[in-house]
Design a protein around this motif. Structure first.
Motif, PDB file in Angstrom:
ATOM      1  N   ALA A   1       0.808  -1.221   0.000  1.00  0.00           N
ATOM      2  CA  ALA A   1       0.000   0.000   0.000  1.00  0.00           C
ATOM      3  C   ALA A   1       0.837   1.265   0.000  1.00  0.00           C
ATOM      4  CB  ALA A   1      -0.925   0.008   1.226  1.00  0.00           C
ATOM      5  N   SER A   2       2.137   1.161   0.317  1.00  0.00           N
ATOM      6  CA  SER A   2       3.014   2.332   0.335  1.00  0.00           C
ATOM      7  C   SER A   2       4.451   1.893   0.049  1.00  0.00           C
ATOM      8  CB  SER A   2       2.952   3.031   1.702  1.00  0.00           C
ATOM      9  OG  SER A   2       3.508   2.215   2.706  1.00  0.00           O
ATOM     10  N   LYS A   3       5.322   2.868  -0.184  1.00  0.00           N
ATOM     11  CA  LYS A   3       6.718   2.542  -0.475  1.00  0.00           C
ATOM     12  C   LYS A   3       7.406   1.883   0.714  1.00  0.00           C
ATOM     13  CE  LYS A   3       7.687   5.866  -4.160  1.00  0.00           C
ATOM     14  NZ  LYS A   3       8.590   6.939  -4.643  1.00  0.00           N
ATOM     15  N   ALA A   4       6.904   2.131   1.911  1.00  0.00           N
ATOM     16  CA  ALA A   4       7.483   1.490   3.100  1.00  0.00           C
ATOM     17  C   ALA A   4       7.348  -0.029   3.022  1.00  0.00           C
ATOM     18  CB  ALA A   4       6.806   2.024   4.361  1.00  0.00           C
ATOM     19  N   ASP A   5       6.277  -0.511   2.374  1.00  0.00           N
ATOM     20  CA  ASP A   5       6.081  -1.959   2.249  1.00  0.00           C
ATOM     21  C   ASP A   5       7.126  -2.598   1.349  1.00  0.00           C
ATOM     22  OD1 ASP A   5       3.797  -2.194   3.903  1.00  0.00           O
ATOM     23  OD2 ASP A   5       2.527  -1.441   2.288  1.00  0.00           O
ATOM     24  N   LEU A   6       7.756  -1.824   0.478  1.00  0.00           N
ATOM     25  CA  LEU A   6       8.801  -2.358  -0.394  1.00  0.00           C
ATOM     26  C   LEU A   6      10.037  -2.764   0.397  1.00  0.00           C
ATOM     27  CD1 LEU A   6       8.611   0.201  -3.357  1.00  0.00           C
ATOM     28  CD2 LEU A   6       7.622  -2.096  -3.277  1.00  0.00           C
ATOM     29  N   ASN A   7      10.182  -2.220   1.612  1.00  0.00           N
ATOM     30  CA  ASN A   7      11.363  -2.509   2.430  1.00  0.00           C
ATOM     31  C   ASN A   7      11.169  -3.703   3.359  1.00  0.00           C
ATOM     32  OD1 ASN A   7      12.768  -0.277   1.363  1.00  0.00           O
ATOM     33  ND2 ASN A   7      11.765   1.099   2.820  1.00  0.00           N
ATOM     34  N   ARG A   8      10.004  -4.322   3.312  1.00  0.00           N
ATOM     35  CA  ARG A   8       9.774  -5.493   4.154  1.00  0.00           C
ATOM     36  C   ARG A   8      10.766  -6.605   3.791  1.00  0.00           C
ATOM     37  NH1 ARG A   8       4.254  -6.720   6.408  1.00  0.00           N
ATOM     38  NH2 ARG A   8       2.900  -4.915   6.084  1.00  0.00           N
ATOM     39  N   GLN A   9      11.368  -7.211   4.805  1.00  0.00           N
ATOM     40  CA  GLN A   9      12.277  -8.324   4.561  1.00  0.00           C
ATOM     41  C   GLN A   9      11.482  -9.596   4.274  1.00  0.00           C
ATOM     42  OE1 GLN A   9      15.088  -8.798   7.734  1.00  0.00           O
ATOM     43  NE2 GLN A   9      16.413  -7.165   6.974  1.00  0.00           N
ATOM     44  N   ILE A  10      11.959 -10.356   3.299  1.00  0.00           N
ATOM     45  CA  ILE A  10      11.330 -11.612   2.897  1.00  0.00           C
ATOM     46  C   ILE A  10      12.352 -12.735   3.033  1.00  0.00           C
ATOM     47  CG2 ILE A  10      10.059 -12.808   1.079  1.00  0.00           C
ATOM     48  CD1 ILE A  10       8.709 -10.228   1.878  1.00  0.00           C
ATOM     49  N   VAL A  11      11.987 -13.790   3.724  1.00  0.00           N
ATOM     50  CA  VAL A  11      12.793 -15.010   3.760  1.00  0.00           C
ATOM     51  C   VAL A  11      12.044 -16.050   2.949  1.00  0.00           C
ATOM     52  CG1 VAL A  11      13.813 -16.805   5.193  1.00  0.00           C
ATOM     53  CG2 VAL A  11      13.706 -14.461   6.046  1.00  0.00           C
TER      54      VAL A  11
ATOM     55  N   LEU B   1       6.728  -3.424 -14.255  1.00  0.00           N
ATOM     56  CA  LEU B   1       7.385  -3.857 -13.021  1.00  0.00           C
ATOM     57  C   LEU B   1       8.036  -2.669 -12.313  1.00  0.00           C
ATOM     58  CD1 LEU B   1       9.090  -7.228 -14.097  1.00  0.00           C
ATOM     59  CD2 LEU B   1       7.235  -6.947 -12.444  1.00  0.00           C
ATOM     60  N   LYS B   2       8.668  -1.795 -13.076  1.00  0.00           N
ATOM     61  CA  LYS B   2       9.290  -0.610 -12.473  1.00  0.00           C
ATOM     62  C   LYS B   2       8.236   0.299 -11.840  1.00  0.00           C
ATOM     63  CE  LYS B   2      13.367  -0.462 -15.487  1.00  0.00           C
ATOM     64  NZ  LYS B   2      14.106   0.283 -16.548  1.00  0.00           N
ATOM     65  N   ALA B   3       7.052   0.348 -12.456  1.00  0.00           N
ATOM     66  CA  ALA B   3       5.968   1.178 -11.909  1.00  0.00           C
ATOM     67  C   ALA B   3       5.486   0.648 -10.561  1.00  0.00           C
ATOM     68  CB  ALA B   3       4.812   1.241 -12.901  1.00  0.00           C
ATOM     69  N   LEU B   4       5.654  -0.660 -10.327  1.00  0.00           N
ATOM     70  CA  LEU B   4       5.250  -1.227  -9.033  1.00  0.00           C
ATOM     71  C   LEU B   4       6.019  -0.592  -7.882  1.00  0.00           C
ATOM     72  CD1 LEU B   4       5.001  -5.065  -9.819  1.00  0.00           C
ATOM     73  CD2 LEU B   4       3.129  -3.413  -9.627  1.00  0.00           C
ATOM     74  N   LYS B   5       7.252  -0.164  -8.141  1.00  0.00           N
ATOM     75  CA  LYS B   5       8.085   0.429  -7.084  1.00  0.00           C
ATOM     76  C   LYS B   5       7.643   1.836  -6.724  1.00  0.00           C
ATOM     77  CE  LYS B   5      12.258  -0.245  -8.796  1.00  0.00           C
ATOM     78  NZ  LYS B   5      13.741  -0.327  -8.722  1.00  0.00           N
ATOM     79  N   GLU B   6       6.810   2.432  -7.561  1.00  0.00           N
ATOM     80  CA  GLU B   6       6.271   3.761  -7.265  1.00  0.00           C
ATOM     81  C   GLU B   6       5.009   3.674  -6.405  1.00  0.00           C
ATOM     82  OE1 GLU B   6       7.935   6.466  -7.997  1.00  0.00           O
ATOM     83  OE2 GLU B   6       9.455   5.189  -8.972  1.00  0.00           O
ATOM     84  N   VAL B   7       4.396   2.490  -6.366  1.00  0.00           N
ATOM     85  CA  VAL B   7       3.196   2.214  -5.565  1.00  0.00           C
ATOM     86  C   VAL B   7       2.129   3.297  -5.788  1.00  0.00           C
ATOM     87  CG1 VAL B   7       2.387   1.395  -3.325  1.00  0.00           C
ATOM     88  CG2 VAL B   7       4.811   1.317  -3.831  1.00  0.00           C
ATOM     89  N   GLU B   8       1.833   3.544  -7.056  1.00  0.00           N
ATOM     90  CA  GLU B   8       0.793   4.513  -7.377  1.00  0.00           C
ATOM     91  C   GLU B   8      -0.594   3.973  -7.063  1.00  0.00           C
ATOM     92  OE1 GLU B   8       1.467   5.447 -11.442  1.00  0.00           O
ATOM     93  OE2 GLU B   8       3.249   6.681 -11.045  1.00  0.00           O
TER      94      GLU B   8
END
Length: 439
Positions: free
Chosen positions: A88-98, A162-169
């Protein structure tokens, strides 16, 4: 007995500064570069608070070729896991995934999927997964533009998406499905419930077990009938059975004791206890001895003081535990099955949080550590009787229990509700015999 007392060391050992030369196993093996023999060194170690791993280092003295590899050496979880993460926001892009080798990644918004076993397991972030996908698609684009320009143009358009996904528009979801159950997504609100992440456990099919290399003994033969005259129910209930297993902490061989007993006014349960003579680790687990109930059960108890703390409590291995006042939700895989008291189960949650990497890890996030300490303080207030809370056990299998203070039914602080299970809950319990196959 600890390993200092008997001189025996665990199979999987932590890397420490005072242990500069840990034992390794050297194996002569073929060099894939020059086809002569080199040496592979194997070391079994563990990542603290995560899992056991195998470190392998190959070196060829003939051509100088070297190769290093890390493999998961821990156990495969009893159930697979499906995690639906909302971005929902750019902060979610930083979530760590194992994620493990068996994790498939799907982004329904773009009809995009990374199949299981197409990539090695790794610790990454949501943005890292997107970047790696972009890099993989861009890898042969120069050649495609020469040989198949239309295909290259379509791939370029998809890369831009895919690049647009990182903008979380706009909000979108990512689905992680792992039959081994070894995938996890960081909860930035820990220890509170993660509203943006939905976790669903499921029982593996026979085919999925085969993918993991799990085969049941005599699974292709007809089941043999049980000889009821060999052991009577009284003999089983009165005997403590012992069988060999591996320590869940250091993976050393040890013994597990198992006994069937009956909880008054409830049902029969199987209690299992393991003590490791190598590392001293102790564990207790409770499983239902009478199968899955026709309905799920939701039990709510208002904890007001010492009288409620002393109530007997059974949390089965399929039970979710919640404390709404603290926004706390504990999944069935976190604490496992336990027979304790109300005070004991709250103390177990408190102790597990106090020993988590958020407070003891090498790279502690100050903000998360502060939130965790404040949360532990609230649990301490509950245990001291200074804070009134509601404890909720939600068990789709119907095998959980909290003691009533009256002989007839429930008392005024205890509420028990039975309900019909959903399709997902039946799937988690392995009750859906028919599944929709791809066609």
């Amino acid at each position: 007995m600890s390993m200092e007392n008997n001189g025996v060391k665990p199979i999987f050992r932590e890397l420490k500064a005072d242990d500069p030369e840990p034992e390794t196993t050297a194996i002569e093996s073929l060099c894939m570069n020059c086809a002569k023999n080199g040496v592979t060194r194997i070391f079994l170690t563990k990542i603290p608070f995560y899992k056991d791993i195998m470190l392998m280092s190959f070196e060829c003295k003939h051509c100088g070729y070297q190769n290093n590899e890390v493999q998961n050496a821990g156990k495969i979880e009893e159930k697979g896991v499906k995690i639906t993460l909302t971005i929902a926001s750019k902060a979610d892009l930083n979530r760590q995934i194992v994620k493990s080798d068996y994790t498939s990644v799907c982004i329904p918004h773009l009809d995009f999927e990374i199949p299981s076993q197409s990539q090695k397991g790794e610790v990454t972030t949501v943005e890292g997964i997107i970047d790696r996908s972009i890099a993989g698609l861009e890898q042969d684009q120069d050649r495609r533009r020469v040989e198949a320009s239309e295909t290259a143009e379509q791939i370029d358009q998809f890369i831009n998406k895919l690049k647009a996904l990182k903008e979380v528009e706009e909000t979108y979801t990512i689905i992680f499905e792992d039959v081994s159950g070894n995938t996890s997504v960081q909860n930035p609100r820990a220890p509170q419930k993660d509203e943006g992440c939905k976790v669903h456990y499921f029982k593996r099919t026979t085919q999925q077990n085969h993918i993991l290399g799990i085969y049941e003994e005599n699974e292709d033969t007809l089941l043999q009938p049980i000889n009821e005259e060999e052991y009577s129910l009284e003999e089983i209930e009165g005997e403590v059975m012992t069988f060999p297993t591996n320590c869940p902490e250091c993976n050393s061989p040890c013994q597990t004791n198992m006994k069937m007993t009956k909880i008054p006014y409830f049902k029969e349960v199987v209690i299992m206890a393991t003590v490791c003579d190598v590392c001293g680790h102790k564990t207790n687990e409770v499983k239902s001895g009478s199968g899955i109930e026709p309905q799920g059960v939701k039990i709510e108890i208002t904890v007001t003081g010492k009288e409620d703390f002393s109530r007997d409590l059974l949390k089965s291995e399929t039970c979710y535990m919640k404390v709404p006042e603290l926004d706390l939700e504990v999944g069935p895989m976190t604490l496992g099955g336990r027979f304790s008291t109300v005070e004991g189960i709250i103390s177990a949650v408190r102790d597990q949080l106090a020993n988590s990497t958020a407070l003891t890890g090498d790279s502690v996030d100050p903000e998360i550590a502060t939130k965790m300490k404040n949360f532990i303080d609230q649990l301490d207030q509950v245990l001291q009787g200074k804070k009134q809370v509601t404890l909720v056990l939600d068990d789709p299998a119907g095998n959980s229990y909290i003691q009533s203070l009256t002989d007839n039914g429930t008392d005024d602080r205890l509420k028990i509700t039975k309900y019909e299970r959903t399709f997902e809950q039946n799937d988690e319990l392995g009750l859906n015999d028919m599944k929709v196959e791809n066609y």
